[in-house]
Scaffold this active site. Sequence first.
Site, PDB file in Angstrom:
ATOM      1  N   GLU A 170       4.054  15.118 -33.428  1.00 48.76           N
ATOM      2  CA  GLU A 170       3.297  15.197 -32.172  1.00 48.76           C
ATOM      3  C   GLU A 170       3.612  16.521 -31.476  1.00 48.76           C
ATOM      4  O   GLU A 170       4.243  16.560 -30.415  1.00 48.76           O
ATOM      5  CB  GLU A 170       3.586  13.966 -31.314  1.00 48.76           C
ATOM      6  N   PRO A 187      -0.015  19.153 -43.573  1.00 48.37           N
ATOM      7  CA  PRO A 187      -0.800  20.194 -44.217  1.00 48.37           C
ATOM      8  C   PRO A 187      -0.623  21.549 -43.525  1.00 48.37           C
ATOM      9  O   PRO A 187      -0.816  21.646 -42.309  1.00 48.37           O
ATOM     10  CB  PRO A 187      -2.243  19.714 -44.065  1.00 48.37           C
ATOM     11  N   HIS A 410       0.053  -5.887 -31.905  1.00 44.63           N
ATOM     12  CA  HIS A 410       0.850  -4.674 -31.704  1.00 44.63           C
ATOM     13  C   HIS A 410       2.322  -4.930 -31.984  1.00 44.63           C
ATOM     14  O   HIS A 410       2.906  -5.857 -31.412  1.00 44.63           O
ATOM     15  CB  HIS A 410       0.674  -4.163 -30.262  1.00 44.63           C
ATOM     16  N   HIS A 411       2.898  -4.137 -32.879  1.00 39.85           N
ATOM     17  CA  HIS A 411       4.328  -4.206 -33.186  1.00 39.85           C
ATOM     18  C   HIS A 411       4.974  -2.882 -32.816  1.00 39.85           C
ATOM     19  O   HIS A 411       5.102  -2.001 -33.665  1.00 39.85           O
ATOM     20  CB  HIS A 411       4.554  -4.449 -34.687  1.00 39.85           C
ATOM     21  N   GLU A 412       5.351  -2.715 -31.560  1.00 42.44           N
ATOM     22  CA  GLU A 412       6.150  -1.533 -31.203  1.00 42.44           C
ATOM     23  C   GLU A 412       7.586  -1.847 -31.592  1.00 42.44           C
ATOM     24  O   GLU A 412       8.124  -2.884 -31.185  1.00 42.44           O
ATOM     25  CB  GLU A 412       6.035  -1.241 -29.699  1.00 42.44           C
ATOM     26  N   GLU A 480       3.481   6.922 -34.814  1.00 46.54           N
ATOM     27  CA  GLU A 480       4.741   7.567 -35.214  1.00 46.54           C
ATOM     28  C   GLU A 480       4.996   7.271 -36.693  1.00 46.54           C
ATOM     29  O   GLU A 480       6.067   6.771 -37.081  1.00 46.54           O
ATOM     30  CB  GLU A 480       5.929   7.118 -34.352  1.00 46.54           C
ATOM     31  N   GLU A 498      -1.397   7.599 -36.617  1.00 42.81           N
ATOM     32  CA  GLU A 498      -1.361   8.676 -35.633  1.00 42.81           C
ATOM     33  C   GLU A 498      -0.837   9.924 -36.359  1.00 42.81           C
ATOM     34  O   GLU A 498      -1.534  10.513 -37.157  1.00 42.81           O
ATOM     35  CB  GLU A 498      -0.472   8.237 -34.466  1.00 42.81           C
ATOM     36  N   GLU A 504      -2.856  10.006 -25.911  1.00 42.52           N
ATOM     37  CA  GLU A 504      -1.794   9.609 -24.976  1.00 42.52           C
ATOM     38  C   GLU A 504      -1.149  10.810 -24.275  1.00 42.52           C
ATOM     39  O   GLU A 504      -0.756  10.718 -23.120  1.00 42.52           O
ATOM     40  CB  GLU A 504      -0.733   8.778 -25.696  1.00 42.52           C
TER      41      GLU A 504
END
Length: 704
Positions: A170, A187, A410-412, A480, A498, A504
Site C-alpha cells: 500500500e 510487477p 468479514h474476517h479481519e 493485505e 487488495e 480507504e
Amino acid sequence: MNRILQLLLLTLFFFSCTSHKTEVSSPDKNIRLAFNIDNEGFMSYNIKVNDSIFIDDSQLGFEAKDGLNLSNSFEIIKTEFSSKDETWNQIWGENKTIRNHYNEMAIHLANIDSTYLVIRFRLFNDGLGFRYEYRIKDTDKIILTDELTTFNIKENGVSWSIPASFETYELLYRTLPLNEVEDANTPFTFKTTRLQDYKTTSLSVNESISSESVSESESVSIYASIHEAALTDFPEMTLRLHQSKDERLKAKGKSRQFKVQLAPYPDGKTKAIFEKDNFISPWRTIQISDKAVGLINSNLILNLNEPCVLEGDLSWIRPMKYVGVWWGMHLGVESWVMGDRHGATTENAKRYIDFAADNNIDAVLFEGWNEGWDSWGGRQNFDFTKAYADFDIDEIMRYAKEKDIEVIGHHETGGNIINYENQLEEAYRWTKEKGINCVKTGYAGGLPDRHNHHGQHNVRHYRKVVETAARHHITLDVHEPIKPTGIRRTYPNMMTREGARGMEWNAWSEGNPPEHHVMLPFTRLLAGPMDYTPGTFDILFDNTRNSPLRKKWNSNDKGNSRVNTTLAKQLANWVILYSPLQMASDMIEHYEGHPAFQFFRDFNPDCDWSEALQGEPGEYVAIVRRAGEDFFLGAATNGSAREIEIPLTFLEKGKSYEATIYSDGDDAHWETNPTSYKIEKKTVSSHDTLFIKMAAGGGCAVVF
Ligand code: NOJ
Ligand code: CA
C-alpha cells in the site's frame, strides 16, 4: 557409491548427452532467449527482442545452507524442446477464453555435489517465464538463503513501481529512470528506448526506373514488466539494484541490473525451508510488448499457472457487485466496534440489503459484525463465529435470502494468523452453514513471531485459507494479501484482493493522487484483479481532524482527506480497475436519487472479454469489456485534462447500439469542481469514433 566413481559416471553421462543448442524463441520469433554456462559451471541467460539485446547476460541459481551447491559446477545433461498451442476457458476473468501458445526449452543440469536441476524456459509472443526445479540427492531438508537471479536491463529507460517492502504493497507509485531505482516490488514495469538505424528506399515517380537508399534512425521502445507466476510455497520476490562497490563507483551509482531479493524469515537470513529433497520455484516472468496496453492485454501470468483443481459444479463461484457497511467506518461516521455509532447493526444491515435489492446489486458486505474489534491496535483476538449482540445474524441472513441478496462475511485478523488458523476450519464451516458464500479477509497489523507479511510462512498461510475456503465452497476477497501471481486459475474461488493503495487511503491520509488510477492498470493489475473499491460519490466529504464524527484510526492521517478524482472518473474506475467482486464504496445515502448511479445499476462485473485500447502508465488509459451483449468502456486521465478518440471497432459489425456516456462537465476539475458531470445518449455503430474529453483528474464511462 564413492565420490570418484560418482564423478566418473557423471562425466560419462555428460559426454553422451550434452546438446549444444541452448536457445529458444517465441512462436513469432521476436523474443529469443539464450542459456549459457561458463567453465566453472555458473549459469546465465540473455534475451533479445527483435534481434537486439534486451536483457544482457544475467545470473541464475540459488544459495543454500549446509553446503548444498545450487549455483555452480553445473554441466548440461540434456536439453529438451517442446511447444504448445491450446485455448482454455475460465469461469470468470477479464477474458473467459485464453490462448496458451509457447515454445519451451528445458535445460537438465547436474553438478558434482549431487544437485539435479531443470531450468524450464517458456517463450510466448507476449513475454516469457522461467523456473527452477531442483532435486538434491541424499537430503531431506533444503534451506534457501538467497536467489541469484538477476535481470540486467541493457538500455536505460523509465520505470513505474512501488518500493520493495516485505510488509505492504500500500505504497505510492514512483516514475523513475531505470538507473535510479534502488529497489522495487513487482510487477516492475518499465520502458526502454534505443535508437535504431534503418535504410529507407525512396522511389522515383516511375518506380521501376530509379530508387535511392537513405539511412535514417528511429527510436524503438519496448514496454516490459517483471513479475512472478504461481507463488504457492515460496517467499515473494522483490528486486534490488545489483552492483559490487567497484562497479557502483565505475557506473557513478547508475546501473540497470536488478537482483531478486526474497522475503526472509525472522532471522533475516533464511528465505525458504523445504522438508524434502526438492523444490520448484515460482516462474520468474517478463511481459514484453511494443505498446504499454499490450502488457494489460497479456495473459502470460495466467498461462503460467496450473489449470483449475476445483471439481464439480462451480456455480457457487460467481462475480458480484456489492455495497457494504464500510466507508462510514473509514470516515469515522460509523464504528467497527459496538457502541453509539456501530455500523453493522441489524437495522442498518436491512437498510443495505433493501438498497442492494432495489438497485440490481448482488451482495452486501458487513464489517465490524463480530467480537474482537474492541482490542483493535493490539494483539487482536477476533472471534469469527461470534456476532456482536446488536447484529442478529440469523435474522439478517433470513432477510437477505428473502430479498435474494448475498451477504459477504468479514474476517479481519489484525495480522494474528495464529488466532485465525486456530479457528479456520470451524469459521468457514460456520460461515457456510449461515448461508454466506463469500468472505473478505484482512491482515491489518504485524504478524506474530516477527514474521513478515510476504515471506514463505505467510504465503503458506494465504494458500491454506484459499484451500479451506474452497473446501467449504466460499469465495475470497483478501485484503493485505500476498500479491497476485495467477493462482486464481488454479483456485477460482480466490477472486480478488487488495495489495495496493485502495479507496480507504482517501479517508485518512493525503489520499491517492490522480495519477494513481492510471498507474495501477500498468503495474499492480498486471498481476490480477484488485478490490480497489471505487465509486465514492461524496467526494468532498468533511473529514477534518476536529470533526466531531471523526475517529482517527490510522496514524497517516493528515486531516485533509478527500477523494482526488472527478465523479466521472469514479464511474470509469469500475471498468478500468478490474475486479470480479466490484464494490460501490460509498455509504448508500450518497447514491439515493443520484442519476450517475444508473451506471453501476447497469454495470455487469461478469465480463467475457476485455481489451485495453490506449494508454501510457501514469498518464491515461482506456479499457473496454464485453459482458453478454453489453459493452462497458472506462477511460481516465491523471492530473492533466486530455482528449482522446476511441474508434468503436470493438462493437459487433452491422449492429447499432445506444451509448450512454457519463463524462466530466465542461467546468470539471478534480481539485476545484469534481462533481460536475453530464450524461448523454447517442446511437453508434462499429464505424463510429467516440471523442472523449476528460477534465484534469477526470474520466469517462460508457455503457453500450
Ligand atoms: C484494511 C482493509 O483494506 C479495509 O478494507 C478494512 O475495512 C480494514 N482493514 C478493517 O478490516
Ligand atoms: Ca488495506
